[in-house]
Design an enzyme around this catalytic site. Sequence first.
Site, PDB file in Angstrom:
ATOM      1  N   SER A  17      -0.079  -4.114  -1.371  1.00  0.00           N
ATOM      2  CA  SER A  17      -0.397  -4.262   0.056  1.00  0.00           C
ATOM      3  C   SER A  17       0.673  -3.572   0.885  1.00  0.00           C
ATOM      4  O   SER A  17       1.814  -3.449   0.452  1.00  0.00           O
ATOM      5  CB  SER A  17      -0.406  -5.738   0.433  1.00  0.00           C
ATOM      6  OG  SER A  17       0.896  -6.274   0.322  1.00  0.00           O
ATOM      7  N   ASP A  18       0.313  -3.130   2.085  1.00  0.00           N
ATOM      8  CA  ASP A  18       1.356  -2.734   3.015  1.00  0.00           C
ATOM      9  C   ASP A  18       2.130  -4.008   3.369  1.00  0.00           C
ATOM     10  O   ASP A  18       1.611  -5.110   3.238  1.00  0.00           O
ATOM     11  CB  ASP A  18       0.783  -2.074   4.268  1.00  0.00           C
ATOM     12  CG  ASP A  18       1.824  -1.180   4.941  1.00  0.00           C
ATOM     13  OD1 ASP A  18       3.029  -1.418   4.733  1.00  0.00           O
ATOM     14  OD2 ASP A  18       1.438  -0.261   5.674  1.00  0.00           O
TER      15      ASP A  18
END
Length: 792
Positions: free
Chosen positions: A310-311
Amino acid sequence: MAKTFTSLSLIVSVAFLAICTARRPPLVSDVPVNYTHVCEPSRFAKQGLDIAEFGYCDTSQSFEKRAKDLIDRMTLEEKVLQLGNSAAGASKLGLPPYEWWSEALHGVSDTGPGTNFDEVVPGATSFPTVLLTTASFNQSLWKRIGEVVSSEARAMYNLGKSGLTFWSPNINVARDPRWGRILETPGEDPFVVGTYGAIYVRALQDVEGTLNTTDLNSRPLKVAACCKHYTAYDIEDWLGVDRFHFDARVTEQDMLETFQRPFEMCVRDGDASSAMCSFNRVNGIPVCADKTLLQDKIRGQWDLHGYIVSDCDSIEVMVHGQKWLGDTQEDAVSQVLKAGLDLDCGDYYPKYLKSALMQGQISEAEIDRSLKYIYVVLMRLGYFDGSPFSSLGKKDICSNENIELAAEAAREGIVLLKNNGTLPLNSSKLKKLAVIGPHANATKAMIGNYAGIPCRYVSPIEGFSAFAEVTYEMGCADVACKNDSLIFPAMEAAREADATILMVGLDLSVEAEGRDRVDLLLPGYQTQLINQVAKASKGPVILVIMAAGCVDISFAKNNELIQAILWAGYPGQEGGRAIADIVFGKHNPGGRLPLTWYKAEYVDAVPMTSMSLRPVDEFGYPGRTYKFFNGSTVYPFGYGLSYTNFSYKITPSKTALKIKLNKYQHCNNLNYTNDDVKPFCPAVLVEDLGCEHEFGLEATVENAGKMDGSEVVMVYSKPPMGITGTHAKQVIGFERVFVPAGGKNKVKFTFDVCKSLAIVDGRGNKVLPSGLHTIMVGDADVSFLVEVQFYQ
Ligand SMILES: *[C@@H]1O[C@H](CO)[C@@H](O)[C@H](O)[C@H]1NC(C)=O
Ligand SMILES: *[C@@H]1O[C@H](CO)[C@@H](O)[C@H](O)[C@H]1NC(C)=O
Ligand SMILES: *[C@@H]1O[C@H](CO)[C@@H](O)[C@H](O)[C@H]1NC(C)=O
Ligand SMILES: *[C@@H]1O[C@H](CO)[C@@H](O)[C@H](O)[C@H]1NC(C)=O
Ligand SMILES: *[C@@H]1O[C@H](CO)[C@@H](O)[C@H](O)[C@H]1NC(C)=O
Ligand SMILES: *[C@@H]1O[C@H](CO)[C@@H](O)[C@H](O)[C@H]1NC(C)=O
Ligand SMILES: *[C@@H]1O[C@H](CO)[C@@H](O)[C@H](O)[C@H]1NC(C)=O
Ligand SMILES: *[C@@H]1O[C@H](CO)[C@@H](O)[C@H](O)[C@H]1NC(C)=O
Ligand SMILES: *[C@@H]1O[C@H](CO)[C@@H](O)[C@H](O)[C@H]1NC(C)=O
Ligand SMILES: *[C@@H]1O[C@H](CO)[C@@H](O)[C@H](O)[C@H]1NC(C)=O
């Protein structure tokens, strides 16, 4: 990444601080690193463990089997603690902590906590920012840079200063000129962006001699790369609309044609070992929670061999920022895990996966699946068994050769936008040079963002000092240039000098992560500085723009007192040297703009939030990028001059492609402006075609001038006339060739019919249209037709 939570609630900012400070993991350097790999018997012995008992260290077994052994030994508590970027390790199993987050966008960077510089490794080579390197359109150079970056990265790992997993490159298409992160990207063309992405990923990852490995899940990796930020992400913070809350409304057509194409190339052609989902939503759904986009597309259709991350803190953003479905923390981690997110850059997985499991929302098997993906990647990296790169060390970082490559990259990328014969300057005819402007003594500005600490800087005034006696005037206190108080001394300097170099532009205070632009102008009094200095100057005036996104400099383009203009992007640690080498003719410029340079009015015609690439007639939006924008520009995509002149001769290899359809291959309709020109079989779905047809061309490039130079041979295809809603043209190939003065060079291209001539129709189908396609080389003065015909 690198979160700026200015626009989120206080609660989120507090949580963010907690991650960055209190939960900040032990840096890799804090961990004893007197072992080069995990599965070293003495390491286990020191901890009172017997390595023979741990199947995950048994090199006679497959990576998957060994990963399973490791995972099966873990308690649930231990498992979830491995799924954040700062993996805790498990001491009873002999597994050390690991920090997943390192960055290497254009050189090893300390933006992520996995990498740090100190007295042992004080710096690493800082190449130009990606947009300028892209402008070289030299694929061997792109590859060479990636190889050097991965060697420096591996050397830093050996010295305990960095991880092995690098979350680079950034391959979002630069859809809008205001986007703050354009400097990080390879520009606006999806094919160019995807080509750069795949090459850079391979240069980071590939281990020589192992490319024929048939089982891609065991293919060794030099370091691991990451295709980010997936997908339709290119807004930071524009008039209060920020990336954490933005819902990108995207058509299937734009998705397939523009936003997804680089990611597909990066994962499939680059065989990237990781992809990162972005903060934003796409058509209502947060990307990290979208099973269709992660599980089905990246892992399924594109066959990812690796992990999806994920960012940073995007799960938290779903809960507190987007308030997606009124989720609890457990709801959110369950949704993203099921969607296919393996690793959380953040602490939501470690904190909430266990309670989500207790609530019955997920199963342990789903956790194990993600663990397997991440451990197989670490095994491919030699993290457990050692690697062929263990001899890389300090001598391989910031070597003279690497520093020279950084200078070469800047020289090859810099674009000559205007020249009325003044450039190159002749240093033996010129004594005094005035170097003026807020970037005249640029250092940090040259390396942009996602940078580390460079080996050194060569500023423009230093670069020019090698050729002439330099007088330096700032002209403006900084890039913002809030008043004109420093303009007069700058004019005085120009009045005295034999030539004047104006170093102006933008920096991270104008375009950066978390910061979009609101206009396309030079800030503050920079325009006045340029005009007044040009008027006062005794000698010729050379304007150098240091910026990533386009700047409307029509005033300078049309000003006869300004003899030449260069675009230098953010040219990296050696930037000043590269600029001076070009101005004084030690290098003949050959870079091309990887972006359309729009006029300033463009931003009033279309809001940044409109994702559509095509013009939207209903609202008068003009369309985006050279493929769809048909208005006038300051400089078009692909523009760039040289100190010499090139001419082309083209020999096509094939001009007619007759494709026999079997009874299972059907014709697809396409809309035409005029039904009279519509062929009987307008198009066929690409996935129904075998796509074994090819065509090609050979270009002979002749250098008619007096100076050696490099020419970027750019090939475009243009769909048959009359099809509505399709692009004006698209890049299908490019190659940079060196041609000595008075000499010739040949370059050959082979094109796959489907990849190069297909279009995406309004319903989101990729189809090959029949009819006459135009193949254009360079600026369209050389072209030929390729006819596609279907018959039964
Ligand atoms: C690592 O090795 C060096 C030299 O071999 C030694 O001085 C140092 O104490 C060792 N560090 C640890 C943490 O074992
Ligand atoms: C392209 O880059 C390679 C690697 O740096 C370099 O050797 C070559 O000369 C460049 N080609 C041209 C045409 O500039
Ligand atoms: C890999 O395969 C190619 C094409 O089949 C072959 O030419 C090459 O020698 C092989 N390389 C190795 C290292 O086996
Ligand atoms: C530069 O000027 C000198 C002195 O006038 C001249 O001899 C030389 O040929 C010039 N160099 C170029 C590249 O024009
Ligand atoms: C240029 O910038 C560097 C680094 O910021 C500084 O040390 C140096 O003094 C500056 N040079 C001049 C001539 O102002
Ligand atoms: C001009 O701007 C500089 C830097 O922002 C500032 O220090 C200076 O006081 C300003 N001068 C005037 C006359 O406003
Ligand atoms: C080049 O610049 C000179 C000096 O400003 C000017 O007189 C001349 O018209 C320019 N030539 C062209 C072709 O623009
Ligand atoms: C440019 O696009 C607009 C909007 O679709 C259209 O009305 C106009 O005719 C186009 N102009 C040219 C020169 O193609
Ligand atoms: C290039 O060609 C143009 C037009 O033929 C000519 O005016 C110009 O002087 C040439 N430039 C060089 C650098 O040879
Ligand atoms: C053709 O245009 C119609 C009306 O705009 C649209 O509904 C249809 O989807 C289009 N067909 C294709 C293949 O793009």
